[in-house]
Design a protein around this motif. Structure first.
Motif, short mmCIF file in Angstrom:
data_model
loop_
_atom_site.label_atom_id
_atom_site.label_comp_id
_atom_site.label_asym_id
_atom_site.label_seq_id
_atom_site.Cartn_x
_atom_site.Cartn_y
_atom_site.Cartn_z
N ALA A 1 0.83 -1.21 0.00
CA ALA A 1 0.00 0.00 0.00
C ALA A 1 0.86 1.25 0.00
CB ALA A 1 -0.93 0.01 1.22
N THR A 2 2.03 1.18 0.61
CA THR A 2 2.92 2.33 0.71
C THR A 2 4.33 1.94 0.26
OG1 THR A 2 3.74 1.89 2.95
CG2 THR A 2 1.63 3.05 2.76
N ASN A 3 5.17 2.94 0.04
CA ASN A 3 6.57 2.68 -0.32
C ASN A 3 7.29 1.89 0.77
OD1 ASN A 3 6.23 3.97 -2.72
ND2 ASN A 3 7.37 5.82 -2.16
N GLU A 4 6.85 2.06 2.01
CA GLU A 4 7.45 1.31 3.11
C GLU A 4 7.22 -0.19 2.93
OE1 GLU A 4 5.59 3.13 6.39
OE2 GLU A 4 6.94 4.85 6.43
N ASP A 5 6.06 -0.55 2.38
CA ASP A 5 5.76 -1.97 2.13
C ASP A 5 6.67 -2.51 1.03
OD1 ASP A 5 3.70 -1.62 3.96
OD2 ASP A 5 2.22 -1.20 2.40
N ILE A 6 6.90 -1.70 0.00
CA ILE A 6 7.82 -2.11 -1.07
C ILE A 6 9.22 -2.33 -0.48
CG2 ILE A 6 9.03 -1.33 -3.14
CD1 ILE A 6 6.27 -2.14 -3.83
N GLU A 7 9.65 -1.43 0.39
CA GLU A 7 10.96 -1.57 1.01
C GLU A 7 11.01 -2.81 1.90
OE1 GLU A 7 13.63 0.08 0.38
OE2 GLU A 7 12.74 1.61 -0.91
N PHE A 8 9.90 -3.12 2.55
CA PHE A 8 9.84 -4.32 3.37
C PHE A 8 10.09 -5.55 2.51
CE2 PHE A 8 7.19 -7.99 4.52
CZ PHE A 8 7.69 -8.30 5.78
N TRP A 9 9.41 -5.64 1.33
CA TRP A 9 9.57 -6.81 0.47
C TRP A 9 10.97 -6.85 -0.16
CZ3 TRP A 9 6.71 -10.55 1.55
CH2 TRP A 9 5.34 -10.42 1.82
N ILE A 10 11.52 -5.69 -0.47
CA ILE A 10 12.90 -5.65 -1.00
C ILE A 10 13.86 -6.25 0.01
CG2 ILE A 10 14.80 -4.08 -1.59
CD1 ILE A 10 12.63 -2.21 -2.83
N LYS A 11 13.71 -5.86 1.25
CA LYS A 11 14.57 -6.38 2.31
C LYS A 11 14.39 -7.89 2.45
CE LYS A 11 15.36 -5.95 7.30
NZ LYS A 11 14.91 -5.26 8.56
N GLU A 12 13.14 -8.34 2.42
CA GLU A 12 12.86 -9.77 2.58
C GLU A 12 13.41 -10.58 1.40
OE1 GLU A 12 11.29 -11.47 5.13
OE2 GLU A 12 11.49 -9.60 6.22
N ILE A 13 13.23 -10.07 0.21
CA ILE A 13 13.70 -10.78 -0.99
C ILE A 13 15.23 -10.85 -1.02
CG2 ILE A 13 13.88 -10.60 -3.52
CD1 ILE A 13 10.98 -9.46 -3.45
N ASN A 14 15.87 -9.75 -0.66
CA ASN A 14 17.33 -9.69 -0.74
C ASN A 14 18.04 -10.53 0.33
OD1 ASN A 14 17.44 -8.11 -3.03
ND2 ASN A 14 17.43 -6.18 -1.89
N ARG A 15 17.34 -10.91 1.37
CA ARG A 15 17.96 -11.80 2.36
C ARG A 15 17.52 -13.25 2.16
NH1 ARG A 15 15.50 -12.36 7.98
NH2 ARG A 15 13.26 -12.01 7.74
N SER A 16 16.88 -13.51 1.02
CA SER A 16 16.44 -14.86 0.70
C SER A 16 17.05 -15.30 -0.63
CB SER A 16 14.92 -14.92 0.61
OG SER A 16 14.48 -14.26 -0.56
N ASN A 17 16.62 -16.46 -1.11
CA ASN A 17 17.07 -16.95 -2.41
C ASN A 17 15.87 -17.22 -3.30
OD1 ASN A 17 19.07 -17.67 -4.27
ND2 ASN A 17 18.98 -19.83 -3.71
N ILE A 18 14.91 -16.33 -3.22
CA ILE A 18 13.66 -16.48 -3.96
C ILE A 18 13.91 -16.27 -5.45
CG2 ILE A 18 12.88 -14.07 -3.81
CD1 ILE A 18 10.11 -15.19 -3.05
N LYS A 19 13.22 -17.04 -6.30
CA LYS A 19 13.47 -17.02 -7.75
C LYS A 19 12.33 -16.41 -8.57
CE LYS A 19 17.36 -19.28 -7.30
NZ LYS A 19 18.65 -18.57 -7.48
N THR A 20 11.10 -16.52 -8.06
CA THR A 20 9.94 -16.04 -8.83
C THR A 20 8.97 -15.33 -7.91
OG1 THR A 20 10.15 -17.99 -10.25
CG2 THR A 20 8.15 -16.70 -10.48
N ILE A 21 8.45 -14.16 -8.34
CA ILE A 21 7.44 -13.42 -7.58
C ILE A 21 6.34 -12.97 -8.54
CG2 ILE A 21 9.10 -12.61 -5.84
CD1 ILE A 21 9.17 -9.91 -7.28
#
Length: 343
Positions: free
Chosen positions: A215-235
């Protein structure tokens, strides 16, 4: 309410620099950036929204919060276009141009309350139910009504077992709603639900794709942080909007900016399914922003337009002598060609 629950639930906002915190007027993250609801006591008891006025709202967010890393999923090598097939086919179509991959709409897959797979899908599987050939692979999406999403959440452990038996190519996590006029506590609750469902489905051995809700840019930043500390391949990333008037045009720019921020800060090798956009012009804009990133466009416009006798290529109604099935094949071929062409 303890201080650690009351403040900084999103784990992104720096409360120490917030003027509301410095002058002592902060009421907690749930009241930031959104209007406070003014429901009467009667309405408050009936309302499904996790409002900060409700007892236990902050504790519920804390209970479902998943502090673990996003589990690794697969890279699916998806086609540039994934047509959603909402209805049973009466004709054998050629899906070779989309690598024999189709989208399955979760609204019809689930029962009315969302708590179970519909009986017909249980008994016959999704291929026989929709009259798809055996070589077709389905990707199920849950961009569906809130009532069904709540049912999914409440009975999700049983649903995981049922979904596993259907053997989908991939499953996109439920798109829990983040309405801009909802309390911030509702946003944070649904974001945590999405993360928890994703990790639970991976643990159950399901081929799951994380849907980025925000809903907000803070949520986007939350997912960026989560993705970058994982090894996720597809979203997956949705551009869906309920309003088709002027607000929808503004929403398109808002979503596009969010998408641009997201992809600029996550690894280039992450594959992305784009949902809710069919316009060739807008897809070209998305592809331009995406650069060399692998993206797939998923929507049901080819099918819906064909049922109206509308040609997506010609942008007009065709003569009645041309069957709806012929038009669907034309629309399918049109989108698959257009989306594969580099902008």
């Amino acid at each position: 309410m303890t201080e650690d629950i009351k403040k900084n639930l999103c784990a992104i906002r720096n409360c120490n620099k917030c003027i509301k915190n410095l002058d002592g007027s902060c009421s907690g993250c749930s009241l930031c950036d959104v209007a406070f609801c003014r429901c009467s006591k009667e309405k408050l008891n009936r309302c499904l929204v996790r409002c900060p006025r409700k007892l236990g709202t902050f504790n519920n967010i804390k209970i479902i919060k998943d502090d673990t890393t996003l589990s690794e999923n697969s890279f699916y090598e998806l086609p540039g276009y994934i047509p959603i097939m909402p209805d049973k086919l009466g004709y054998s179509f050629d899906f070779s141009k989309v690598n024999n991959t189709v989208g399955i709409h979760g609204e019809f897959l689930l029962s009315a309350n969302g708590e179970n797979i519909s009986n017909i899908y249980k008994m016959r599987g999704y291929k026989k139910t929709l009259n798809l050939s055996s070589d077709i692979e389905g990707i199920v999406e849950f961009y569906i009504k809130d009532r069904a999403l709540e049912g999914f959440w409440n009975n999700r452990k049983e649903l995981y077992k049922q979904l596993k038996k259907l053997k989908f190519k991939a499953i996109i996590t439920p798109n829990f709603s983040l309405y801009e006029d909802a309390p911030r506590s509702e946003h944070l609750y649904n974001i945590q639900r999405t993360k928890r469902v994703y990790n639970e489905m991976i643990q159950e051995g399901l081929p799951v794709i994380l849907d980025i809700i925000w809903a907000t840019n803070e949520d986007i930043e939350f997912w960026i942080k989560e993705i970058n500390r994982s090894n996720i391949k597809t979203i997956a990333f949705s551009f869906m909007n309920v309003d088709t008037r002027l607000k929808a045009s503004n929403a398109w720019r808002h979503y596009l900016l969010g998408y641009k921020i997201l992809i600029s800060k996550i690894p280039l090798d992450i594959e992305i399914i784009i949902a809710g956009i069919s316009s060739v012009e807008r897809v070209r804009e998305i592809k331009k922003i995406s650069g060399n990133r692998k993206i797939s466009i998923m929507h049901q416009a080819a099918w819906v337009n064909s049922r109206k006798g509308f040609s997506s290529k010609d942008k007009k109604q065709l003569e009645r002598r041309i069957s709806k099935d012929e038009i669907f094949q034309m629309n399918l071929d049109f989108y698959s060609k257009e989306y594969e062409v580099d902008s």
